[in-house]
Design an enzyme around this catalytic site. Structure first.
Site, mmCIF file in Angstrom:
data_model
loop_
_atom_site.group_PDB
_atom_site.id
_atom_site.type_symbol
_atom_site.label_atom_id
_atom_site.label_comp_id
_atom_site.label_asym_id
_atom_site.label_seq_id
_atom_site.Cartn_x
_atom_site.Cartn_y
_atom_site.Cartn_z
ATOM 1 N N CYS A 256 0.810 -1.220 0.000
ATOM 2 C CA CYS A 256 0.000 0.000 0.000
ATOM 3 C C CYS A 256 0.846 1.275 0.000
ATOM 4 C CB CYS A 256 -0.962 0.014 1.184
ATOM 5 S SG CYS A 256 -2.141 -1.361 1.153
ATOM 6 N N HIS B 28 -3.361 7.464 1.819
ATOM 7 C CA HIS B 28 -3.730 6.128 1.359
ATOM 8 C C HIS B 28 -5.134 5.835 1.877
ATOM 9 C CE1 HIS B 28 -3.997 1.924 0.742
ATOM 10 N NE2 HIS B 28 -3.718 1.586 1.986
ATOM 11 N N ASN C 129 -10.029 -0.092 -0.514
ATOM 12 C CA ASN C 129 -8.570 -0.006 -0.451
ATOM 13 C C ASN C 129 -7.996 -0.566 -1.748
ATOM 14 O OD1 ASN C 129 -5.834 -0.248 0.061
ATOM 15 N ND2 ASN C 129 -6.078 -1.161 2.081
#
Length: 323
Positions: A114, A250, A280
């Site tokens: 990520c 993020h 996500n």
């Protein structure tokens, strides 16, 4: 005077298929309210059969090139941040290079889960300020739907697919925080925490594997580490939190986003939030949010932005840039 890596184009791509929370109710002991209250996610996009990470990356890259009014051969390098490449090798970046018809320069992948896009931006910045490249396409692209355990309600409802891209160009700056472009970067990792977030497959197992996560532990590390890396990056850039126009974090979980903003003493009105629509998307989430935020009219030229991310590894980092 000093060289800066300045954003001259951005774009994104989302797969056509939108999956609302209620779709999971037929196969899992979960519901829309449970998912929303714990993550802030309402829907996500899943890639179509045969649609790959490199396909989506190419679409996002094409949008960024069009935004800048440039062609593929105007670019010196392509960096793709991804944990879900089409194949073990070659890199997704070389596939994007071929799909774009780019016959010069070089291309490579960055894998920091990520945090991948922050790592890729930092690499692109280093290439530009060292004179190794004038223009770099930085892409985050993921098909996390292909590594989900569909029986695990704690993970499979959280992730989505998509891609975002920025085109960076070397431009002269004064060497002050008023310059456009990347002003500072901060990268970190700590491999002792590998078991908190990982995929249980790969070359050693002969399987693709599934994503495994200790959500509570990841959350505990996320807020403190994200606030700390953002603070370090701002200090390196010579700017204070009060000067920041936008946090573009993020997009993992609304509670992590809110907790980090609170630690940085910045209101949620100054945070670009897309997690409700995308879930996500790992390395794709920051460039997706930047592109969507720009399209919404939130992000404007001259705005001071801090972007931060944490992912498996654990790996985390932040970038301060002026749009």
């Amino acid at each position: 005077m000093s060289l800066r890596a300045v954003v001259i184009g951005c774009g994104h791509y989302l797969p056509e298929r939108v999956v609302e929370n209620k779709e999971f109710e037929a196969t899992l002991d979960t519901n829309d309210e449970w998912i929303r209250s714990r993550s802030g996610i309402e829907r996500r996009h899943f890639a179509a059969e045969g649609e790959t990470t490199s396909n989506m990356a190419t679409s996002a890259a094409t949008a960024a090139l069009n935004d800048a009014g440039l062609a593929a051969d105007d670019v010196d390098a392509i960096i793709v941040a991804t944990s879900t490449p089409d194949l073990t090798f070659p890199s997704a970046a070389t596939m994007v290079q071929a799909e774009l018809g780019m016959t010069r320069g070089f291309a490579f992948d960055v894998q920091a889960v990520c945090a991948g896009f922050v790592y890729a931006l930092s690499n692109a910045n280093a290439l530009i300020i060292s004179g190794q490249a004038k223009r770099v396409l930085v892409i985050g692209a993921e098909t996390f739907s292909r590594i989900m355990d569909w029986t695990d309600r704690s993970t499979c409802v959280l992730f989505g697919d998509g891609a975002g891209a920025l085109l960076l160009e070397a431009q002269e700056g004064a060497g002050s925080p008023a310059d456009r472009g990347i002003l500072s970067t901060d990268l970190n990792s700590d491999g002792r925490y590998r078991d908190l977030l990982y995929v249980d497959g790969g070359v050693s197992t002969g399987t693709t594997g599934y994503l495994r996560m200790q959500g509570n532990q990841v959350f505990r590390h996320a807020v403190s580490k994200l606030a700390a890396t953002a603070t370090t990056a701002m200090e390196r850039a010579g700017v204070s939190a009060s000067e920041i126009d936008w946090i573009v974090p993020h997009q993992a979980n609304i509670r992590i986003i809110q907790g980090t903003a609170k630690k940085l003493d910045l209101p949620m009105e100054q945070v670009v939030v897309t997690v409700q629509d995308h879930g996500n998307t790992s390395a794709a989430s920051i460039p997706l949010a930047l592109s969507v935020g720009r399209n919404r009219g939130q992000i404007k030229q001259g705005d001071l932005i801090v972007t931060e991310a944490i992912g498996g590894g654990l790996a985390w980092g932040a970038v301060v840039l002026r749009w």
